[in-house]
Design an enzyme around this catalytic site. Structure first.
Site, mmCIF file in Angstrom:
data_model
loop_
_atom_site.group_PDB
_atom_site.id
_atom_site.type_symbol
_atom_site.label_atom_id
_atom_site.label_comp_id
_atom_site.label_asym_id
_atom_site.label_seq_id
_atom_site.Cartn_x
_atom_site.Cartn_y
_atom_site.Cartn_z
ATOM 1 N N ASP A 8 0.543 -1.287 -0.147
ATOM 2 C CA ASP A 8 -0.037 -0.038 0.263
ATOM 3 C C ASP A 8 0.911 1.221 -0.352
ATOM 4 O O ASP A 8 1.543 1.918 1.255
ATOM 5 C CB ASP A 8 -0.793 0.012 0.645
ATOM 6 C CG ASP A 8 -1.479 1.427 1.498
ATOM 7 O OD1 ASP A 8 -2.427 1.398 0.586
ATOM 8 O OD2 ASP A 8 -2.073 1.830 2.387
ATOM 9 N N GLU A 68 -1.073 -1.198 -5.000
ATOM 10 C CA GLU A 68 -2.379 -0.603 -5.081
ATOM 11 C C GLU A 68 -1.930 0.439 -6.177
ATOM 12 O O GLU A 68 -1.205 0.987 -6.394
ATOM 13 C CB GLU A 68 -3.050 -0.037 -3.860
ATOM 14 C CG GLU A 68 -4.714 0.564 -4.361
ATOM 15 C CD GLU A 68 -4.785 1.171 -2.910
ATOM 16 O OE1 GLU A 68 -6.449 0.989 -2.729
ATOM 17 O OE2 GLU A 68 -3.708 2.654 -2.861
ATOM 18 N N ASP A 140 -2.637 1.639 6.878
ATOM 19 C CA ASP A 140 -1.723 1.205 5.628
ATOM 20 C C ASP A 140 -1.362 -0.563 5.810
ATOM 21 O O ASP A 140 -1.035 -1.385 5.110
ATOM 22 C CB ASP A 140 -0.634 1.177 5.437
ATOM 23 C CG ASP A 140 -0.585 3.516 5.640
ATOM 24 O OD1 ASP A 140 -1.321 3.523 4.631
ATOM 25 O OD2 ASP A 140 -1.023 3.870 6.950
#
Length: 156
Positions: A8, A68, A140
């Site tokens: 992430d 991502e 996160d």
């Protein structure tokens, strides 16, 4: 058995999560956050992201790297910084000969919670339960694990 490293990306906090898929089981390996927010020099932040992800790759030897996808932000400066952090992570993976897989935030949310607009708490709850973690993951960290889980369910 495939090991997946989920990322992430963030210019201030980059979450990472490692899982392995064995038959139909998803097993937690490790996770955490690369904290760069105390560093004022932006290129030095990127260097830290690159180096720390390289260390993680060397230590755990993942088979797959999932990250991502970038999304549009109202703040152009934030979006550009996120893109740079993402690039540092991807270059680390490519330099270690890993294939890179990208997933949109809505795809990850839909896969993990069944709701494409899930909030951070819902992601944390789902990851906590799916992996049967002994502790509640940071936001996160949970997002990175969710990305890795998504990859394991879609590609493995």
């Amino acid at each position: 058995m495939k090991i997946i490293l989920g990322i992430d990306p963030g210019s201030r906090i980059t979450g990472y999560g490692l899982i392995k898929k064995f038959k139909n089981k998803i097993i937690y390996i490790n996770s955490g956050c690369i904290l760069t927010f105390k560093i004022n020099n932006f290129p030095t932040r990127l260097k830290m992201i690159y180096k720390d992800i390289s260390k993680i790759i060397k230590k755990f030897k993942p088979d797959n790297f999932a990250i991502e996808q970038i999304f549009m932000s109202k703040n152009a400066d934030s979006a550009l910084k996120l893109g740079h952090a993402r690039s540092a992570a991807i270059i680390s993976a490519v330099n270690h000969n890993l294939n890179v897989f990208e997933y949109s935030a809505s795809k990850v949310k839909m896969t993990i919670t069944g709701f494409g607009h899930a909030n951070k708490k819902q992601i944390q709850d789902a990851v906590f339960m799916l992996l049967k973690l002994p502790y509640y993951p940071k936001k996160d960290e949970a997002d990175a694990l969710a990305i890795a889980i998504t990859h394991s369910l879609i590609h493995l």
